[in-house]
Motif scaffolding. Sequence first.
Motif, short mmCIF file in Angstrom:
data_model
loop_
_atom_site.label_atom_id
_atom_site.label_comp_id
_atom_site.label_asym_id
_atom_site.label_seq_id
_atom_site.Cartn_x
_atom_site.Cartn_y
_atom_site.Cartn_z
N ALA A 51 0.83 -1.21 0.00
CA ALA A 51 0.00 0.00 0.00
C ALA A 51 0.86 1.26 0.00
N TYR A 52 1.95 1.23 0.76
CA TYR A 52 2.88 2.36 0.72
C TYR A 52 3.43 2.55 -0.69
N GLY A 53 3.76 1.45 -1.34
CA GLY A 53 4.29 1.55 -2.70
C GLY A 53 3.29 2.14 -3.67
N ARG A 54 2.04 1.71 -3.59
CA ARG A 54 1.01 2.25 -4.50
C ARG A 54 0.83 3.74 -4.29
N THR A 55 0.81 4.16 -3.04
CA THR A 55 0.60 5.58 -2.76
C THR A 55 1.81 6.40 -3.16
N ALA A 56 3.00 5.88 -2.96
CA ALA A 56 4.21 6.58 -3.40
C ALA A 56 4.21 6.75 -4.92
N ALA A 57 3.77 5.71 -5.63
CA ALA A 57 3.70 5.81 -7.10
C ALA A 57 2.70 6.86 -7.52
N ASN A 58 1.56 6.93 -6.82
CA ASN A 58 0.57 7.96 -7.13
C ASN A 58 1.12 9.35 -6.86
N ALA A 59 1.87 9.50 -5.78
CA ALA A 59 2.46 10.81 -5.46
C ALA A 59 3.44 11.24 -6.54
N ARG A 60 4.22 10.31 -7.00
CA ARG A 60 5.15 10.62 -8.08
C ARG A 60 4.38 11.06 -9.32
N SER A 61 3.32 10.36 -9.66
CA SER A 61 2.53 10.70 -10.85
C SER A 61 1.84 12.05 -10.70
N ALA A 62 1.49 12.41 -9.47
CA ALA A 62 0.82 13.69 -9.23
C ALA A 62 1.79 14.87 -9.28
N GLY A 63 3.08 14.59 -9.35
CA GLY A 63 4.06 15.66 -9.49
C GLY A 63 4.74 16.12 -8.22
N PHE A 64 4.53 15.40 -7.10
CA PHE A 64 5.22 15.78 -5.86
C PHE A 64 6.73 15.78 -6.08
N ASP A 65 7.42 16.64 -5.35
CA ASP A 65 8.87 16.77 -5.48
C ASP A 65 9.63 15.76 -4.63
N GLY A 66 8.95 15.12 -3.72
CA GLY A 66 9.59 14.14 -2.85
C GLY A 66 8.55 13.41 -2.04
N LEU A 67 9.01 12.45 -1.24
CA LEU A 67 8.14 11.59 -0.46
C LEU A 67 8.59 11.64 1.00
N ALA A 68 7.64 11.79 1.89
CA ALA A 68 7.94 11.82 3.33
C ALA A 68 7.19 10.67 3.99
N ILE A 69 7.89 9.84 4.71
CA ILE A 69 7.28 8.70 5.39
C ILE A 69 7.13 9.03 6.87
N HIS A 70 5.90 8.90 7.37
CA HIS A 70 5.63 9.20 8.78
C HIS A 70 5.95 7.95 9.61
N GLY A 71 7.07 8.03 10.32
CA GLY A 71 7.48 6.91 11.15
C GLY A 71 7.57 7.27 12.62
N ALA A 72 6.70 8.19 13.06
CA ALA A 72 6.80 8.75 14.42
C ALA A 72 5.48 8.67 15.17
N HIS A 73 5.50 9.14 16.43
CA HIS A 73 4.32 9.47 17.23
C HIS A 73 3.41 8.30 17.56
N GLY A 74 3.90 7.07 17.44
CA GLY A 74 3.10 5.91 17.81
C GLY A 74 2.23 5.38 16.70
N TYR A 75 2.32 5.97 15.49
CA TYR A 75 1.57 5.43 14.36
C TYR A 75 2.20 4.10 13.91
N LEU A 76 1.74 3.54 12.81
CA LEU A 76 2.07 2.16 12.50
C LEU A 76 3.58 1.86 12.46
N ILE A 77 4.33 2.62 11.67
CA ILE A 77 5.76 2.31 11.57
C ILE A 77 6.44 2.45 12.93
N ASP A 78 6.10 3.50 13.66
CA ASP A 78 6.70 3.72 14.97
C ASP A 78 6.30 2.62 15.94
N SER A 79 5.11 2.05 15.77
CA SER A 79 4.67 1.00 16.68
C SER A 79 5.48 -0.29 16.49
N PHE A 80 6.12 -0.44 15.33
CA PHE A 80 7.05 -1.55 15.16
C PHE A 80 8.37 -1.26 15.88
#
Length: 407
Positions: free
Chosen positions: A192-221
């Motif tokens: 799912a992260y990959g699909r959304t990153a691909a969509n962001a690239r297609s939408a013209g974003f200049d970069g990608l930021a991954i939220h790995g903090a504050h107790g959300y999913l990545i941080d919970s690992f």
Amino acid sequence: MTATGKPLPLAPHGPDFGNPLASSQLIPLFSPFKLGPVMLPNRIVMAPMTRCTATEGVPGEGVANYYRRRAENGVGLIISEGIGVDHAAALGTGTLGETNLPVLHGARAFTRWKEIVDQVHAGGGRIFAQLWHQGPVRMPGTGPHPDALSCRPSGRWGPLCGNTSASAQYLAAVRVQTPPMTESDIADVIAAYGRTAANARSAGFDGLAIHGAHGYLIDSFFWAATNARNDAWGGSLRARTRFACEVIKEVRRVGGGLPIAFRFSQWKLQNYEARLVDSPTSLEALLCPLAEAGVDLFDASTRQFHLPAFTGSVRTLAGWAKHLTGIATMAVGGVGFSHELKESFAGDVLAADNAKVAAQAIECGEFDLIGIGRALLADPAWVGKLRTGALLPNFRTSMFTEANQDL
């Protein structure tokens, strides 16, 4: 940290603050910075801030203007509010009751984000998409897919006695133990992260930021309080970075060379006083695998950017991240105000002249970029006012929930 090795000082803001770049002390903030292929005109970053304006995942019509106004008023880089990745359990009600959160999948949401990116570029700015999965923080039974089971490494929301601003209703719902994520669940979320990153690239974003903090999913690992697994996704702190590393690799694979920022923190929404690591050695075990996986910028999320990270050193969390990994870092937390984020929930906060402290830290090589949050909610022209020495705004508590004039 200052050049003399003393802790970073803070000073109250006064009506006679500075003259236009009246302050040569601010020069480091307005120097350009190259992040991968992206050249930033200055070191000032609009930190990601949830605005709760989306309808069925589609950002509100005023969001493009909201971001454009910050871009054309001099913000060097905008990191978008959290965008839910393309997974059924990515979004729901959070600790403060936030709802109406955006996604980047589906034709309507994609089109709106492309409009937003185009407007930011028209305003002379750069924008990264922040990819977000709430994980344990999502209240069960909420969000666009209420039947989806919230994702938790070990089925735990967090400690039962943590310092949190969450309501009793929320806590009663999330503290019920759930089944741990399966191998299939983990693979689905990474994809799912990959699909959304691909969509962001297609939408013209200049970069990608991954939220790995504050107790959300990545941080919970990362966090031992929420990850008690004894398989390949748990164990030592370094072993607990595996999920994040796989997400980073997938985002890198589909990102077409876009730079990747990664946000990490000590504090959690489940416990504001939590500490993920207690020493530079532990921080190295956390961050170096992420750097090897493909991170270009570490976003060290603190509530007060200038404070030392560990006993025995005046170096900040962002400073340690840069020192240990050699990778560019961004500090965030409290710039422009007299009190930190949590205190803003209790009452209004006065402006403070502490941007010079950040500028000095950048000049000394402590970190490379500085994130600005509440100050840019309070005034889209904050950067220009800082540059010219105009009076900076105070922050009203109501700004967390009231609609901005351009949203």
